[in-house]
Write an enzyme that holds these catalytic residues in place. Structure first.
Site, PDB file in Angstrom:
ATOM      1  N   GLU A 440      13.149 -14.187  -0.455  1.00 18.09           N
ATOM      2  CA  GLU A 440      12.182 -13.163  -0.869  1.00 18.09           C
ATOM      3  C   GLU A 440      12.610 -12.410  -2.120  1.00 18.09           C
ATOM      4  O   GLU A 440      12.508 -11.198  -2.220  1.00 18.09           O
ATOM      5  CB  GLU A 440      11.932 -12.164   0.269  1.00 18.09           C
ATOM      6  CG  GLU A 440      11.641 -12.774   1.618  1.00 18.09           C
ATOM      7  CD  GLU A 440      10.460 -13.753   1.605  1.00 18.09           C
ATOM      8  OE1 GLU A 440       9.735 -13.809   0.596  1.00 18.09           O
ATOM      9  OE2 GLU A 440      10.268 -14.463   2.604  1.00 18.09           O
ATOM     10  N   GLY A 441      13.039 -13.161  -3.125  1.00 15.89           N
ATOM     11  CA  GLY A 441      13.547 -12.557  -4.347  1.00 15.89           C
ATOM     12  C   GLY A 441      15.049 -12.385  -4.242  1.00 15.89           C
ATOM     13  O   GLY A 441      15.536 -11.597  -3.440  1.00 15.89           O
TER      14      GLY A 441
END
Length: 600
Positions: A440-441
């Site tokens: 997620e990043g």
């Protein structure tokens, strides 16, 4: 391998005495959430975690999920455990009441999620993804879409996914190529391929609701031209029953370092030209919708990092108590000493324990800020808490997951050579944890989000407010002699954090590469300030309860709490003393060697 035991006393202490959940429970939506109910939720959540899903932890790792002709088969016991999870109402604990949820505060749901994921993170990844789908639909879905999907997603009868990544895009979401062609009936035909889709196909729920980023014809290039679509595995009939299977499939499963029970799918959409999708949030609004899911997901991944640290801590502590080797310095006992008596093992255990407790407090404060930012009746208070939540989210995700890896690695070290042997089970914790800083990043992206966006947000109001609150707390700390060094160290790194933040903001107007170069050490510095502030609150609360005689039989726990806080302040916090110089060192040394000369 010993089964996970939920640290309910520690969790309750953080909720009550560190982040002050009582203020939240005074708000109108939560006035029926009593102390007894909170305790019952924690106790039952801990029981379900240890008895139902922790025993599947090693099973899932050994068997993994497997792609067969008729779909993905999960490891033995997973399907039954998931049905029990749904039937017991755990999936809907924080869900909207109007769609069958229980409407509990997110911070309490965070505590439950910590217990579930510490017991079995591969299992818990599945319902976590459904939370993002619920949030996206609640914020951006039409009334008809909400009516169609929300109740089943809230209950967990249907699960959700996020479909962002493509082979050529990676973290560069704007480079995606999946197409969405509009049809006369208002639907779209989706075509393309997505990779790294967790729980993209499985046998635990009757339907899977994919949220897929794609481009409509003629859309602008980059992220501005992305839209979001609901793409169900099975289409839904008008009466709510399941219809025919949609034109989508899992092409393959990734062979991964860890979380083997969680099927990471390569998904193909529209192989036969008939994959039906439904636009959510309007054309070219996909990034706005995605970040509704992404912020939820980033906090959830931070929780996973906390869980890796907690599981590693429990296993390392049990092993260190049982394993006998050598003679501890100063020991007067007969025979070999338990390795927990050796100084280096103590150092490792106390490092894991103290940093895990700091991360737990940060994540719970983040969740509380989200609750207050949604539900407080005063609009200005809501705005301030939303700003705090925005500030804390990259810290929760990055510091939480970095420490998940660092602490599970230390746990392997406590086991020594046996830690490298799969049968002991600790290697699985480390392997499973390594994906979290990437999810997620990546944590580098989180650091750039913090320094590039969050510091400047609202004129720097939110980070200044937090540091000001920390400085005020330090000034008002009671004169507890054993915390004097802690107070001094926290004051020092808080001042370093303020100076670093001001320097980074100045560089935003001069050299953004300097900002990027200083972003990761700044995130660690600010994380330790936040953790240090919350740990100081924990120590003061523990000391107050001891002095007032309100410890209620928890005196040993409270004394251990103060000692743990001191370890964080005197052994961990000093590692931040050099971070200001790293932040403010600029980018020149990063680029001092030409690309072609890097290997010389």
């Amino acid at each position: 391998m010993a089964e996970y035991v939920a640290p309910t006393r520690e969790i309750r202490f953080v909720l009550d005495h560190v982040i002050d959940m009582a203020e939240l429970l005074k708000l109108e939506p939560f006035q029926e959430v009593s102390d007894d109910l909170v305790q019952a939720v924690l106790e039952e959540g801990g029981k379900f975690s240890s008895e139902k899903i922790s025993p599947l932890y090693a099973v899932g790792d050994r068997q993994g999920s497997v792609l067969a002709d008729d779909g993905v088969k999960t490891p033995d016991g997973f399907k039954d455990a998931y049905q029990a999870y749904v039937e017991n109402g755990w999936n809907g604990i924080c869900g909207p009441v109007e769609y069958g949820g229980q409407g509990m505060p997110q911070v309490l749901g965070t505590a439950v999620q910590e217990m579930m994921a510490s017991a079995n993170q591969a299992f818990t990844l599945c319902p976590i993804l459904g939370q993002g789908a619920v949030e996206a639909l609640e914020a951006h879905g039409t009334e008809e879409q909400q009516k169609t999907y929300m109740e089943k997603l809230v209950s967990g009868e249907w699960t959700g996914t996020m479909n962002l990544t493509e082979p050529q895009a990676g973290s560069d979401v704007g480079a995606l190529r999946t197409r969405a062609d509009p049809q006369a009936d208002g639907t779209y035909r989706i075509s393309g391929q997505k990779i790294f889709i967790s729980w993209g196909e499985h046998d635990m729920a009757e339907n899977i609701i994919h949220l897929v980023l794609a481009r409509t014809p003629g859309s602008p290039e980059g992220t501005k031209g992305i839209s979001l679509f609901i793409v169900p595995k099975y289409l839904i009939n008008e009466d709510g029953s399941l219809g025919e299977k949609n034109d989508l499939r899992a092409v393959s499963l990734e062979h991964k370092m860890g979380i083997h029970a969680s099927p990471t799918c390569v998904m193909s959409y529209g192989d036969n030209g008939n994959c039906v999708g439904y636009l959510i949030g309007g054309e070219n609004q996909g990034m706005r919708c995605m970040f509704t899911m992404m912020n939820n997901a980033r906090l959830n991944v931070g929780i996973l990092g906390l869980c890796a640290a907690e599981r590693g801590w429990q296993m390392a502590l049990d092993y260190a108590r049982d394993r006998r080797q050598g003679k501890a310095i100063g020991s007067t006992s007969e025979g070999k000493s338990p390795i927990i008596e050796h100084a280096d093992v103590r150092r490792m255990l106390m490092t894991i324990k103290s940093t895990t407790e700091a991360v737990r407090a940060i994540i719970y404060l983040n969740a509380l800020a989200l609750d207050m930012g949604r539900h407080h009746p005063d609009g200005e208070v809501r705005r301030k808490y939303r700003g705090l939540a925005d500030l804390l989210t990259p810290i929760s995700k990055a510091y939480g997951t970095d420490l998940g890896v660092e602490n599970s690695s230390l746990a392997v070290q406590v086991f020594g050579g046996m830690g490298y042997i799969e049968e002991t089970g600790i290697a699985q914790v480390f392997r499973d944890a390594r994906i979290h800083p990437i999810y997620e990043g990546t944590n580098g992206i989180q650091a750039m989000d913090l320094v590039g966006r969050k510091l400047a947000m609202d004129g720097g109001e939110h980070w200044q407010a937090f540091l000001g609150m920390t400085e005020d707390f330090i000034a008002a700390m009671p004169e507890i002699g054993e915390l004097a060094q802690y107070r001094e160290n926290l004051s020092r790194i808080t001042a370093d954090c303020r100076e670093s933040a001001e320097w980074l903001l100045a560089q935003q107007k001069q050299n953004m590469r300097d900002v990027a170069a200083g972003s990761v050490p700044f995130l660690r510095l600010m994380s330790m300030v936040v953790g240090g502030y919350l740990m100081a609150k924990a120590a003061v609360a523990a000391q107050t309860r001891l002095e007032s005689g309100t410890g209620n039989g928890d005196e040993d726990f409270l004394r251990a709490k103060i000692a743990t806080v001191r370890f964080y302040g005197e052994q961990v916090m000093p590692t931040a003393f050099g971070l200001k110089e790293m932040v403010m060192g600029g980018d020149s040394l990063f680029y001092a060697i030409e690309d072609d000369h890097m290997a010389l």
